[in-house]
Design a protein around this motif. Structure first.
Motif, mmCIF file in Angstrom:
data_model
loop_
_atom_site.group_PDB
_atom_site.id
_atom_site.type_symbol
_atom_site.label_atom_id
_atom_site.label_comp_id
_atom_site.label_asym_id
_atom_site.label_seq_id
_atom_site.Cartn_x
_atom_site.Cartn_y
_atom_site.Cartn_z
ATOM 1 N N PRO A 6 19.392 -13.264 8.620
ATOM 2 C CA PRO A 6 18.044 -13.063 9.413
ATOM 3 C C PRO A 6 17.319 -12.082 8.621
ATOM 4 N N PHE A 7 17.534 -11.266 7.921
ATOM 5 C CA PHE A 7 16.925 -10.314 7.198
ATOM 6 C C PHE A 7 15.956 -11.088 5.873
ATOM 7 N N PHE A 8 16.710 -11.733 5.126
ATOM 8 C CA PHE A 8 15.886 -12.493 4.136
ATOM 9 C C PHE A 8 14.943 -13.635 4.917
ATOM 10 N N HIS A 9 15.328 -14.180 6.019
ATOM 11 C CA HIS A 9 14.486 -15.192 6.691
ATOM 12 C C HIS A 9 13.388 -14.677 7.086
ATOM 13 N N GLY A 10 13.465 -13.185 7.615
ATOM 14 C CA GLY A 10 12.290 -12.569 7.935
ATOM 15 C C GLY A 10 11.383 -12.271 6.824
ATOM 16 N N TRP A 11 11.829 -11.919 5.725
ATOM 17 C CA TRP A 11 11.107 -11.514 4.575
ATOM 18 C C TRP A 11 10.477 -12.584 4.001
ATOM 19 N N ARG A 12 11.042 -13.894 3.948
ATOM 20 C CA ARG A 12 10.452 -15.110 3.254
ATOM 21 C C ARG A 12 9.392 -15.421 4.412
ATOM 22 N N ALA A 13 9.335 -15.378 5.668
ATOM 23 C CA ALA A 13 8.303 -15.655 6.776
ATOM 24 C C ALA A 13 7.453 -14.746 6.365
ATOM 25 N N ARG A 14 7.688 -13.207 6.319
ATOM 26 C CA ARG A 14 6.294 -12.629 6.104
ATOM 27 C C ARG A 14 5.537 -12.901 4.925
ATOM 28 N N ALA A 15 6.356 -13.175 3.906
ATOM 29 C CA ALA A 15 5.616 -13.326 2.476
ATOM 30 C C ALA A 15 4.789 -14.624 2.660
ATOM 31 N N HIS A 16 5.658 -15.606 3.395
ATOM 32 C CA HIS A 16 4.915 -17.020 3.578
ATOM 33 C C HIS A 16 3.490 -16.653 4.230
ATOM 34 N N TYR A 17 3.516 -15.836 5.150
ATOM 35 C CA TYR A 17 2.297 -15.614 5.854
ATOM 36 C C TYR A 17 1.286 -14.977 5.082
ATOM 37 N N LEU A 18 1.572 -13.627 4.684
ATOM 38 C CA LEU A 18 0.974 -12.824 3.932
ATOM 39 C C LEU A 18 -0.176 -13.632 2.602
ATOM 40 N N THR A 19 0.812 -14.407 1.955
ATOM 41 C CA THR A 19 0.168 -15.242 0.722
ATOM 42 C C THR A 19 -0.686 -16.206 1.197
ATOM 43 N N ARG A 20 -0.924 -16.581 2.384
ATOM 44 C CA ARG A 20 -1.737 -17.711 2.988
ATOM 45 C C ARG A 20 -2.944 -16.977 3.737
ATOM 46 N N ASN A 21 -2.804 -15.748 3.842
ATOM 47 C CA ASN A 21 -3.907 -14.895 4.494
ATOM 48 C C ASN A 21 -4.910 -14.317 3.590
ATOM 49 N N ARG A 22 -6.116 -15.040 3.989
ATOM 50 C CA ARG A 22 -7.154 -14.767 3.021
ATOM 51 C C ARG A 22 -7.754 -13.356 2.859
ATOM 52 N N HIS A 23 -7.650 -12.760 4.045
ATOM 53 C CA HIS A 23 -8.138 -11.445 4.244
ATOM 54 C C HIS A 23 -7.071 -10.167 3.540
ATOM 55 N N PHE A 24 -5.749 -10.811 3.566
ATOM 56 C CA PHE A 24 -4.965 -9.877 2.865
ATOM 57 C C PHE A 24 -5.069 -10.066 1.271
ATOM 58 N N LEU A 25 -5.014 -11.311 0.801
ATOM 59 C CA LEU A 25 -5.241 -11.448 -0.381
ATOM 60 C C LEU A 25 -6.552 -10.816 -1.202
ATOM 61 N N LEU A 26 -7.480 -11.076 -0.294
ATOM 62 C CA LEU A 26 -8.794 -10.408 -0.890
ATOM 63 C C LEU A 26 -8.917 -8.798 -0.913
ATOM 64 N N ARG A 27 -8.326 -8.229 0.142
ATOM 65 C CA ARG A 27 -8.114 -6.854 0.050
ATOM 66 C C ARG A 27 -7.188 -6.423 -0.870
ATOM 67 N N THR A 28 -5.946 -7.257 -1.265
ATOM 68 C CA THR A 28 -4.989 -6.601 -2.463
ATOM 69 C C THR A 28 -5.721 -6.587 -3.525
ATOM 70 N N ALA A 29 -6.465 -7.889 -3.927
ATOM 71 C CA ALA A 29 -7.316 -8.199 -4.946
ATOM 72 C C ALA A 29 -8.124 -7.008 -5.450
ATOM 73 N N VAL A 30 -8.849 -6.756 -4.290
ATOM 74 C CA VAL A 30 -10.088 -5.602 -4.533
ATOM 75 C C VAL A 30 -9.076 -4.286 -4.903
ATOM 76 N N VAL A 31 -8.197 -3.944 -4.139
ATOM 77 C CA VAL A 31 -7.650 -2.807 -4.477
ATOM 78 C C VAL A 31 -7.027 -2.713 -5.963
ATOM 79 N N ILE A 32 -6.453 -3.759 -6.450
ATOM 80 C CA ILE A 32 -5.947 -3.895 -7.960
ATOM 81 C C ILE A 32 -6.981 -3.848 -8.887
ATOM 82 N N ILE A 33 -8.071 -4.481 -8.375
ATOM 83 C CA ILE A 33 -9.539 -4.271 -9.510
ATOM 84 C C ILE A 33 -10.014 -2.883 -9.487
ATOM 85 N N ALA A 34 -9.723 -2.131 -8.323
ATOM 86 C CA ALA A 34 -10.345 -0.962 -8.050
ATOM 87 C C ALA A 34 -9.329 0.083 -9.032
ATOM 88 N N LEU A 35 -8.165 -0.033 -8.888
ATOM 89 C CA LEU A 35 -7.281 0.460 -9.576
ATOM 90 C C LEU A 35 -7.591 0.550 -10.948
#
Length: 543
Positions: A6-35
């Motif tokens: 159940p733990f690994f299933h929850g982690w995979r589901a969370r990663a599946h959702y986040l990596t397809r969430n455009r707002h999360f991707l853009l925010r993370t990309a901005v943070v990386i570039i800012a760093l």
């Protein structure tokens, strides 16, 4: 022991959702570039504070540093080393201005009175390393002729160099004088004479080979090639160029392999692998869910790396034998990019792809043929990137990631797919393959030609070629493949990988230039590629 599924299933589901969430991707990309920007600014500030505290510092060129090190090695040597002394004198004199007419230079005038030259105790060094085979008078005549423009001293060395056999170092020092006087044929012949009579004259041998390669003296190259071990002991790049001029493919490839092994900075190599890994991940996710799908493309990738070698062989033939050059006037420069760059690179990549055709025809999967060709193009771009990073630095990594790297992937993938369809239909679609291949050659040649200095104000034309090509490939990829929806989406790999490359470009710009101007230039190059990045972003949206 508790069940962790159940733990690994929850982690995979969370990663599946986040990596397809455009707002999360853009925010993370901005943070990386800012760093990355923060790190770049920190580097510049720290470097500037160090310069203010300790002064701007004094940077010694590598040539002067080598002269200084060799001088101290000769000073502390326990036995005479006349040949090393001759090499050191030649390097030292390369830092002096060439003499005009017969005027004695101020440097030589100071040497005759004090024995010092450019701050070094040359007279004492000559007395320390002179031998019966290489007397002090030979070195003194060399300095008088090379620096003091003393014709009597020059004639003495010339007579010794033309003797049969010549005394040790006479021909080498004579060749050095002739090189300073810009008489390259005489210098080359003198260095060859020294190398032919003395097996330990490695510097003279390498200089003779360098001059023969530079001026494309095929007769001299053939004479050098008959001497056992001569070319093999020289610099790998000289071996590579000599092999190209002599038509010796093995010598050409061997020299380049040795150069790659010994000259590639590990940082640039790691960067090239990271860039290739991003596209590798994205392409693999478009393949079927087979058991070995992550390892299966490796042979095609290595075939693409190997396709560079026949490409370089054709490059040498076209430039050295046919006289094709990018610096020719129009339309010869366009012919060079079409019949030269485009034809040889696309032809060699397709040649290496052909090794996989029996397996692909057995599998009968058009999408697999398209991907296999794409991996061959990726391997070619991987090897090509290493040279570009060496020449232009890692700040161009993201620019090439979006442009030249994916252009190779697209062109080779489309040509490979068309070739596969032609063979599958028993040449019923030969016209389609011929048209696709010629279009790929034209697109490749036009992209490089339009990106040259001739089109500084119209460089956007090459971007149009790039956009049309990659759009065609991505559309074909969507048509022929059914991407497996894994945990991490291709769009996330592209977005976060691009952000990491942009941040790295900013850091490298700060590190290499030590100024905010370097950071700004790196950022400007990245900003220019934003429209291309948006194209990829939209194309990978539904994967």
């Amino acid at each position: 022991m508790s069940d962790l599924r159940p733990f690994f299933h929850g982690w995979r589901a969370r990663a599946h959702y986040l990596t397809r969430n455009r707002h999360f991707l853009l925010r993370t990309a901005v943070v990386i570039i800012a760093l990355g920007m923060v790190a770049a600014c920190t580097i510049v500030v720290v470097r500037q504070q160090q310069e203010e505290r300790h002064g701007p510092g004094f940077t010694v060129s590598p040539a002067l540093n080598l002269i200084h090190q060799e001088y101290h090695q000769l000073r502390h040597s326990q036995e005479p080393r006349p040949r090393q002394l001759a090499i050191w004198l030649r390097r030292m004199l390369a830092q002096l201005p060439k003499q005009v007419d017969s005027d004695e230079s101020s440097e030589y005038a100071g040497f005759t009175t004090s024995g010092n030259l450019i701050g070094y105790q040359v007279a004492e060094l000559i007395n320390q390393h002179a031998t019966t085979d290489a007397p002090a008078g030979l070195f003194q005549d060399f300095l008088a002729a090379a620096v003091g423009a003393n014709e009597a001293a020059f004639e003495k060395i010339e007579a010794k160099a033309q003797a049969e056999p010549p005394p040790m170092l006479a021909a080498e020092l004579y060749g050095s004088i002739q090189k300073r006087r810009s008489d390259s044929p005489a210098a080359m012949q003198a260095f060859f004479t020294e190398g032919r009579h003395f097996a330990d004259a490695t510097a003279a041998r390498e200089e003779a080979l360098r001059l023969a390669v530079t001026f494309r003296e095929l007769d001299m190259l053939r004479r050098i090639s008959t001497q056992p071990g001569w070319i093999e002991d020289c610099h790998p790049l000289l071996q590579h160029h000599a092999g190209a001029l002599l038509g010796d493919v093995w010598m050409q490839w061997r020299g380049l392999v040795h150069h790659r092994i010994h000259a590639i900075p590990y940082g640039m190599l790691a960067l090239a692998f990271f860039v290739a890994a991003l596209w590798y991940f994205i392409l693999v996710q478009h393949s079927d869910h087979a058991r070995w799908r992550w390892a299966r493309p490796m042979p095609a990738l290595m075939a693409g790396v190997c396709s560079v070698w026949p490409t370089l062989t054709l490059l040498a033939y076209q430039e050295f034998q046919q006289g094709m050059t990018a610096n020719a006037p129009f339309p010869h420069d366009l012919i060079y990019y079409l019949a030269g760059v485009g034809l040889r690179e696309e032809g060699c990549k397709l040649l290496l792809f052909a090794l996989f055709l029996p397996w692909l025809l057995w599998r009968r999967q058009p999408g697999l043929a398209l991907l296999t060709g794409a991996f061959v193009g990726l391997g070619f771009s991987l090897e090509e990137n290493i040279g570009y990073y060496q020449d232009y630095g890692g700040t161009i990594a993201w620019t090439r990631f979006l442009s030249a790297n994916f252009l190779h992937i697209s062109l080779t993938g489309l040509c490979a797919h068309s070739l596969y369809r032609m063979l599958l239909t028993r040449f019923a679609r030969a016209d389609e393959f011929i048209g696709t291949f010629l279009a790929a050659v034209a697109a490749h040649g036009a992209y490089d030609w339009l990106g040259t200095d001739v089109f500084d104000d119209n460089g956007w034309l090459s971007i149009i070629v790039l956009v049309l090509t990659v759009s065609r490939f991505i559309d074909q990829l969507a048509l022929e493949t059914r991407p497996t929806r894994l945990t991490i989406s291709p769009r996330a790999v592209f977005t976060l990988g691009s952000a990491a490359l942009i941040a790295l470009s900013l850091v490298l710009g700060a590190w290499t230039t030590r100024s905010m101007e370097g950071v700004a230039n790196a950022g400007q190059e990245c900003l220019a590629m934003i429209p291309i990045a948006l194209l990829y972003w939209r194309k990978f949206e539904n994967v």
